[in-house]
Design a protein around this motif. Structure first.
Motif, mmCIF file in Angstrom:
data_model
loop_
_atom_site.group_PDB
_atom_site.id
_atom_site.type_symbol
_atom_site.label_atom_id
_atom_site.label_comp_id
_atom_site.label_asym_id
_atom_site.label_seq_id
_atom_site.Cartn_x
_atom_site.Cartn_y
_atom_site.Cartn_z
ATOM 1 N N GLU A 1 0.820 -1.214 0.000
ATOM 2 C CA GLU A 1 0.000 0.000 0.000
ATOM 3 C C GLU A 1 0.851 1.260 0.000
ATOM 4 O OE1 GLU A 1 -3.497 0.361 2.275
ATOM 5 O OE2 GLU A 1 -4.012 -1.761 2.151
ATOM 6 N N LEU A 2 2.061 1.189 0.557
ATOM 7 C CA LEU A 2 2.937 2.357 0.505
ATOM 8 C C LEU A 2 3.360 2.684 -0.925
ATOM 9 C CD1 LEU A 2 5.215 1.801 3.638
ATOM 10 C CD2 LEU A 2 3.549 3.635 3.295
ATOM 11 N N THR A 3 3.519 1.659 -1.762
ATOM 12 C CA THR A 3 3.857 1.943 -3.158
ATOM 13 C C THR A 3 2.727 2.716 -3.833
ATOM 14 O OG1 THR A 3 3.008 -0.196 -3.970
ATOM 15 C CG2 THR A 3 5.342 -0.094 -3.361
ATOM 16 N N LEU A 4 1.480 2.340 -3.538
ATOM 17 C CA LEU A 4 0.339 3.074 -4.090
ATOM 18 C C LEU A 4 0.284 4.487 -3.520
ATOM 19 C CD1 LEU A 4 -2.252 3.240 -5.773
ATOM 20 C CD2 LEU A 4 -3.467 2.148 -3.864
ATOM 21 N N ASP A 5 0.544 4.633 -2.225
ATOM 22 C CA ASP A 5 0.561 5.969 -1.613
ATOM 23 C C ASP A 5 1.597 6.862 -2.284
ATOM 24 O OD1 ASP A 5 -1.398 5.195 0.169
ATOM 25 O OD2 ASP A 5 0.000 4.787 1.821
ATOM 26 N N LEU A 6 2.772 6.292 -2.573
ATOM 27 C CA LEU A 6 3.815 7.081 -3.237
ATOM 28 C C LEU A 6 3.378 7.482 -4.643
ATOM 29 C CD1 LEU A 6 6.920 5.082 -2.011
ATOM 30 C CD2 LEU A 6 6.625 7.554 -1.738
ATOM 31 N N TYR A 7 2.786 6.543 -5.372
ATOM 32 C CA TYR A 7 2.315 6.849 -6.728
ATOM 33 C C TYR A 7 1.307 7.994 -6.687
ATOM 34 C CZ TYR A 7 0.516 6.051 -11.455
ATOM 35 O OH TYR A 7 0.139 6.206 -12.769
ATOM 36 N N LEU A 8 0.371 7.927 -5.750
ATOM 37 C CA LEU A 8 -0.662 8.964 -5.654
ATOM 38 C C LEU A 8 -0.090 10.288 -5.169
ATOM 39 C CD1 LEU A 8 -3.600 6.864 -4.139
ATOM 40 C CD2 LEU A 8 -3.305 7.611 -6.518
ATOM 41 N N LEU A 9 0.973 10.242 -4.376
ATOM 42 C CA LEU A 9 1.595 11.462 -3.887
ATOM 43 C C LEU A 9 1.983 12.383 -5.030
ATOM 44 C CD1 LEU A 9 2.955 13.212 -1.651
ATOM 45 C CD2 LEU A 9 4.998 11.791 -1.971
ATOM 46 N N TYR A 10 2.505 11.779 -6.111
ATOM 47 C CA TYR A 10 3.000 12.574 -7.227
ATOM 48 C C TYR A 10 1.921 12.887 -8.257
ATOM 49 C CZ TYR A 10 7.339 11.073 -5.132
ATOM 50 O OH TYR A 10 8.347 10.834 -4.233
ATOM 51 N N ARG A 11 0.767 12.231 -8.147
ATOM 52 C CA ARG A 11 -0.256 12.411 -9.175
ATOM 53 C C ARG A 11 -1.589 12.918 -8.660
ATOM 54 N NH1 ARG A 11 3.452 8.910 -10.342
ATOM 55 N NH2 ARG A 11 4.137 8.609 -12.483
ATOM 56 N N ALA A 12 -1.812 12.851 -7.344
ATOM 57 C CA ALA A 12 -3.055 13.372 -6.776
ATOM 58 C C ALA A 12 -2.950 14.889 -6.649
ATOM 59 C CB ALA A 12 -3.312 12.746 -5.415
ATOM 60 N N PRO A 13 -4.081 15.584 -6.619
ATOM 61 C CA PRO A 13 -4.039 17.039 -6.390
ATOM 62 C C PRO A 13 -3.331 17.341 -5.084
ATOM 63 C CG PRO A 13 -6.231 16.353 -7.080
ATOM 64 C CD PRO A 13 -5.442 15.099 -6.841
ATOM 65 N N PRO A 14 -2.616 18.473 -5.001
ATOM 66 C CA PRO A 14 -1.843 18.811 -3.803
ATOM 67 C C PRO A 14 -2.641 18.729 -2.510
ATOM 68 C CG PRO A 14 -1.330 20.336 -5.564
ATOM 69 C CD PRO A 14 -2.458 19.483 -6.060
ATOM 70 N N GLU A 15 -3.934 19.147 -2.540
ATOM 71 C CA GLU A 15 -4.717 19.150 -1.312
ATOM 72 C C GLU A 15 -5.036 17.741 -0.827
ATOM 73 O OE1 GLU A 15 -7.568 19.849 -4.810
ATOM 74 O OE2 GLU A 15 -5.576 20.477 -4.134
ATOM 75 N N ASP A 16 -4.859 16.731 -1.706
ATOM 76 C CA ASP A 16 -5.156 15.360 -1.328
ATOM 77 C C ASP A 16 -3.899 14.559 -0.981
ATOM 78 O OD1 ASP A 16 -7.817 15.812 -1.844
ATOM 79 O OD2 ASP A 16 -7.679 15.146 -3.933
ATOM 80 N N ALA A 17 -2.754 15.175 -1.115
ATOM 81 C CA ALA A 17 -1.502 14.428 -0.976
ATOM 82 C C ALA A 17 -1.134 14.142 0.467
ATOM 83 C CB ALA A 17 -0.358 15.194 -1.656
ATOM 84 N N GLY A 18 -1.757 14.870 1.425
ATOM 85 C CA GLY A 18 -1.463 14.622 2.831
ATOM 86 C C GLY A 18 -0.230 15.370 3.289
ATOM 87 N N LYS A 19 0.017 15.315 4.579
ATOM 88 C CA LYS A 19 1.140 16.025 5.161
ATOM 89 C C LYS A 19 2.175 15.041 5.668
ATOM 90 C CE LYS A 19 -1.636 20.006 6.564
ATOM 91 N NZ LYS A 19 -2.036 20.856 7.690
ATOM 92 N N GLY A 20 3.452 15.333 5.403
ATOM 93 C CA GLY A 20 4.518 14.452 5.830
ATOM 94 C C GLY A 20 4.917 14.716 7.268
ATOM 95 N N SER A 21 5.835 13.915 7.770
ATOM 96 C CA SER A 21 6.249 14.041 9.161
ATOM 97 C C SER A 21 7.579 14.758 9.313
ATOM 98 C CB SER A 21 6.369 12.644 9.783
ATOM 99 O OG SER A 21 7.380 11.907 9.143
ATOM 100 N N GLY A 22 8.172 15.149 8.160
ATOM 101 C CA GLY A 22 9.426 15.875 8.239
ATOM 102 C C GLY A 22 10.589 15.044 8.745
ATOM 103 N N LYS A 23 10.651 13.782 8.370
ATOM 104 C CA LYS A 23 11.727 12.914 8.852
ATOM 105 C C LYS A 23 13.030 13.124 8.104
ATOM 106 C CE LYS A 23 8.595 9.302 10.461
ATOM 107 N NZ LYS A 23 8.828 9.529 11.889
#
Length: 228
Positions: A183-205
């Motif tokens: 599921e993380l691979t799908l999350d990464l794929y969507l991160l770059y292709r989903a609208p910015p407001e849907d991409a979620g917020k990172g943890s700053g690691k």
């Protein structure tokens, strides 16, 4: 309610066997990626917004020129590798996740660097290292957060971060992280292709460091698991 992503087989068993046998043979360099590493690398290429050119992808898998019996064998091997990338993209576009050809349970007694999960994650991170700008520019915090399990399980950062290495060596915690990978691979794929407001917020690691060169890229240890 959103549908649960379904596992999408990227290759059939015959293709997996073909790649496993060839990449485990003396026809390729000792530093070539094995089946699991190549599988992870090609999925990373399918996620990247700036994937490597086909010849560069193949060169990354083989390390040096591979020795084929004939052009027919070469086409068959290279076509299977191409299909990994193509089918991964199809899975992501359908909202599904790649079916990984190995068991995600990391509780077995086995050399750390020989577990298929570690080999797969190391190959995936090889795909990230091929163009870090494409992965992190504009998404540094989110990408770093999503990639953290891949980094931990790959073993490539063990010497640089003993604390993360300890997490990756704990069988229960390693299995928990491994189960997140599809599921993380799908999350990464969507991160770059989903609208910015849907991409979620990172943890700053933070952004991962480059690959440790004293860690082998391949382990060539186990045949792919059948029948998930």
């Amino acid at each position: 309610m959103a549908e649960t992503p379904q596992p999408y087989p990227l290759l059939d068993d015959d293709q997996l066997d073909l790649l496993y046998d060839f990449l485990d043979s003396e026809r390729v360099s000792d530093e070539a990626l094995d089946l699991f590493g190549a599988h992870g690398y090609m999925i990373a290429q399918a996620i990247s917004v700036a994937p490597a050119e086909r010849n560069d992808r193949l060169a990354a898998v083989f390390d040096t020129a591979a020795e084929f019996d004939d052009t027919g064998q070469q086409q068959e091997i290279e076509s299977a590798l191409d299909q990994l990338c193509i089918n991964a993209t199809r899975a992501f576009e359908a909202g599904d996740v790649p079916d990984l050809p190995f068991d995600l349970d990391m509780s077995e007694e086995e050399s750390d660097q020989e577990h298929p999960v570690r080999l797969w994650c190391a190959g995936f991170m090889e795909g990230v290292f091929s163009d870090e700008t494409a992965w992190f520019e504009g998404h540094e915090d989110q990408a770093a957060e999503l990639l953290l399990p891949f980094m931990i399980l790959s073993g490539l950062f063990d010497e640089e971060d003993p604390e993360l290495a300890a997490v990756g060596r704990d069988p229960r915690e390693a299995t928990r992280l491994a189960e997140q990978l599809p599921e993380l691979t799908l999350d990464l794929y969507l991160l770059y292709r989903a609208p910015p407001e849907d991409a979620g917020k990172g943890s700053g690691k933070g952004k991962p460091a480059g690959r440790s060169r004293n860690t082998s890229r391949s382990g060539k240890s186990r045949s792919p698991r059948r029948g998930r």
